[in-house]
Write a protein that holds these residues in place. Structure first.
Motif, PDB file in Angstrom:
ATOM      1  N   GLN A 174      -9.796   3.622   2.734  1.00 45.83           N
ATOM      2  CA  GLN A 174     -10.059   2.818   3.926  1.00 45.83           C
ATOM      3  C   GLN A 174     -11.540   2.455   4.035  1.00 45.83           C
ATOM      4  O   GLN A 174     -11.889   1.349   4.460  1.00 45.83           O
ATOM      5  N   PHE A 187      -6.072   7.066  10.572  1.00 44.76           N
ATOM      6  CA  PHE A 187      -6.546   5.707  10.304  1.00 44.76           C
ATOM      7  C   PHE A 187      -7.899   5.530  10.962  1.00 44.76           C
ATOM      8  O   PHE A 187      -8.092   5.899  12.141  1.00 44.76           O
ATOM      9  N   ARG A 188      -8.839   4.966  10.210  1.00 46.85           N
ATOM     10  CA  ARG A 188     -10.203   4.792  10.712  1.00 46.85           C
ATOM     11  C   ARG A 188     -10.245   3.777  11.845  1.00 46.85           C
ATOM     12  O   ARG A 188      -9.687   2.680  11.737  1.00 46.85           O
ATOM     13  N   LEU A 227      -2.336   3.217   3.880  1.00 48.81           N
ATOM     14  CA  LEU A 227      -3.510   3.278   3.013  1.00 48.81           C
ATOM     15  C   LEU A 227      -4.227   4.618   3.195  1.00 48.81           C
ATOM     16  O   LEU A 227      -4.567   5.000   4.315  1.00 48.81           O
ATOM     17  N   LEU A 256     -12.105   0.474  10.824  1.00 47.14           N
ATOM     18  CA  LEU A 256     -11.276  -0.415  10.003  1.00 47.14           C
ATOM     19  C   LEU A 256     -10.209  -1.092  10.855  1.00 47.14           C
ATOM     20  O   LEU A 256      -9.928  -2.285  10.680  1.00 47.14           O
ATOM     21  N   TYR A 257      -9.638  -0.336  11.775  1.00 49.45           N
ATOM     22  CA  TYR A 257      -8.610  -0.912  12.650  1.00 49.45           C
ATOM     23  C   TYR A 257      -9.177  -2.083  13.449  1.00 49.45           C
ATOM     24  O   TYR A 257      -8.566  -3.155  13.532  1.00 49.45           O
ATOM     25  N   LEU A 266      -6.981   7.547   3.546  1.00 51.67           N
ATOM     26  CA  LEU A 266      -8.285   7.511   4.205  1.00 51.67           C
ATOM     27  C   LEU A 266      -9.424   7.256   3.223  1.00 51.67           C
ATOM     28  O   LEU A 266     -10.390   6.556   3.546  1.00 51.67           O
ATOM     29  N   CYS A 304       0.806  -1.216   0.000  1.00 54.52           N
ATOM     30  CA  CYS A 304       0.000   0.000   0.000  1.00 54.52           C
ATOM     31  C   CYS A 304       0.842   1.270   0.000  1.00 54.52           C
ATOM     32  O   CYS A 304       0.321   2.360  -0.269  1.00 54.52           O
TER      33      CYS A 304
END
Length: 542
Positions: free
Chosen positions: A324, A368-369, A319, A372-373, A321, A272
């Protein structure tokens, strides 16, 4: 009526019919050739029985041998019997004519099986025979090292010109050849078992050194990683592999895939951090023809290519946003649309992600979301840096040395002093840095042994040490104690990284790509770190 033929025959080969003798010699010659060139045991036995049928017109023929328990006789090979008839041919050690031949070690002839009560016809093969001629049965023992191991039997349509004694004598010779073939087969089998046992022992001995899944390492830390791999591999769970650059995150991802039910399906990887955002979206999800300038045809994305298999997203922390959210939808619904398309595509993929970033911190700072994490972090596997498992360094060095010697047609070895230096170094680039170093040493070595002088100078000292003094008592050669000032070292992690980075650049003539390979970094990562630490590249090198 039954005839038991003594083991010792008065007839000699000279009393045989000349035509019959020639046929028998031809048959024995063919059988000898079969045994001499045998590769497959069962097939050779079948061919021997075929020769009896084709050359001497003997009907059904069987080789009955002891089974693995040593308590029953079973048909090992036959000619003229079906598989079902073979399976019915099971005898006790003294049961019927076959059992009696085995027990007494003497040939047995039944001139007419219809008149013999001992003839069991257990296979039921004779029930389908319609003939007016007399059907006879001959059995001779197969003897090895003075002990019976089986029985050779044949059916015979006898006429007045046929001699029982001649057939018994001939079949006894064939049984002797079969016994020698069995002896050879047993010897080969024992040798194979011995080699297999030796192989199993070697595998067990090397298990600690080369662990499982072709991953080198015997440290406790790596043992725990591999246990986690074996637990998670059979499942569908998403895995997040965490660790510094160069620790072998892709190897662990491949190990999970290879140990999973998806191992025969594709293993697709995407870095990525290696592509800009616009290209990365197309790479992941694919695009329709005309979706953007240059999209001259429909292209499948990595998700579609990995259908049924595993998709490995390396450097997931990089990656963007905007992508994501699309990734989260694919993980939750296993569906997506191509770039520039409207058709929904459904896929079945197992996702494995990896990063060297602290995603908790990335979530906190908004890069980072969080959703998603949490979706990625179902099963986290943390790979320890090489400095925390230094007991693996000798094994890794030997592994890379062997591979590099093979690839470069060299025979270079490491001296003990060099191995000690490798053990004392902290390896900021981890396993990848060690691999690159070994390859460079093998290529550049002038002699068969790598010496400390061949090691890069930046590895021979601890960079960035800030002198501090501490008073200690020491014993001099002259005897009296003296107070000396001994340098004590203190060092910040940031300073270590800056000095290592600068030294690697200097050693590689300020070429960032080469320095990145030495440190186990991508070009994007080394560019970021140069900017972070304010390192100035000489103008003539920039």
């Amino acid at each position: 009526m039954q005839t038991t033929v003594p083991k010792k025959q008065d007839d000699t080969i000279h009393n045989s019919n000349p035509d019959t003798l020639a046929i028998e010699i031809q048959a024995l010659y063919e059988i000898s050739l079969l045994i001499g060139s045998a590769v497959f045991f069962d097939k050779t036995l079948l061919e021997i029985l075929r020769v009896l049928h084709d050359t001497l017109h003997m009907e059904r023929a069987t080789l009955v041998l002891l089974d693995h328990t040593g308590e029953r006789l079973i048909i090992k090979a036959s000619y003229g019997l079906t598989k079902e008839e073979e399976q019915r041919g099971v005898y006790g050690l003294g049961e019927g004519i076959t059992g009696q031949v085995f027990r007494t070690c003497a040939p047995f002839v039944v001139p007419d099986i219809k008149a013999e009560p001992l003839f069991l016809n257990r296979t039921k093969a004779r029930d389908r025979i319609i003939t007016k001629e007399r059907l006879s049965f001959i059995g001779v023992p197969i003897i090895l090292a003075g002990k019976p191991v089986g029985v050779l039997t044949v059916d015979r349509l006898f006429g007045p010109e046929i001699s029982f004694e001649e057939d018994v004598r001939f079949l006894t010779v064939v049984a002797t050849l079969v016994a020698q073939f069995l002896n050879l087969h047993q010897a080969i089998h024992k040798k194979e078992e011995s080699l297999l046992e030796e192989n199993r022992s070697l595998r067990a001995e090397l298990h600690g050194r080369y662990a499982r899944h072709n991953i080198v390492g015997s440290s406790k830390a790596m043992h725990e990683v591999l246990l986690a791999v074996e637990k998670v591999a059979p499942t569908r769970a998403t895995v997040l592999i965490l660790g510094e650059s160069g620790t072998g995150k892709e190897l662990i991802a491949r190990a999970i895939h290879q140990a999973s039910p998806r191992h025969e399906r594709p293993f697709i990887k995407v870095n990525c951090a290696a592509l800009p955002e616009t290209l990365l979206e197309s790479e992941l999800f694919g695009h329709e023809k005309g979706a953007f300038t240059g999209a001259t045809a429909r292209k499948k994305g990595r998700f579609e290519l990995a259908d049924g298999g595993t998709l490995f997203l390396d450097e997931i922390g990089e990656l963007p946003l905007s992508l994501q959210a699309k990734l989260l939808r694919v993980l939750q619904e296993q569906q997506f649309e191509l770039l520039g398309g409207t058709q929904t595509i459904t896929v079945d993929i197992r996702l494995i992600a990896a990063t060297n970033r602290d995603l908790n911190m990335a979530v906190d700072n908004g890069s980072f979301r969080a959703d998603l994490y949490y979706r990625l972090n179902v099963i986290p596997i943390v790979i320890p840096p090489l400095r925390n498992r230094k007991e693996d360094i000798p094994l890794l060095a030997e592994h890379f040395l062997r591979e590099s010697n093979r690839q470069n047609n060299r025979n270079v070895r490491l001296s003990k002093e060099v191995l000690d230096l490798l053990m004392s170094y902290d390896w900021p680039g981890n396993v990848r840095e060690l691999q690159n170093l070994i390859e460079r040493l093998v290529i550049m070595a002038d002699e068969n042994y790598i010496q400390p002088s061949d090691i890069p100078s930046f590895m021979l000292r601890t960079p960035g040490l800030i002198p501090n003094t501490e008073a200690v008592e020491t014993q001099t050669n002259d005897g009296p104690r003296q107070i000396q000032q001994i340098q004590k070292t203190t060092l910040s992690l940031c300073e270590i990284e800056r000095r290592e980075l600068e030294e690697a650049l200097r050693q590689n003539n300020w070429i960032q790509a080469k320095a990145a390979r030495v440190l186990g970094l991508t070009q994007r990562q080394i560019g970021y770190k140069i900017k972070k630490h304010g390192i100035t590249i000489p103008k003539h090198k920039a």
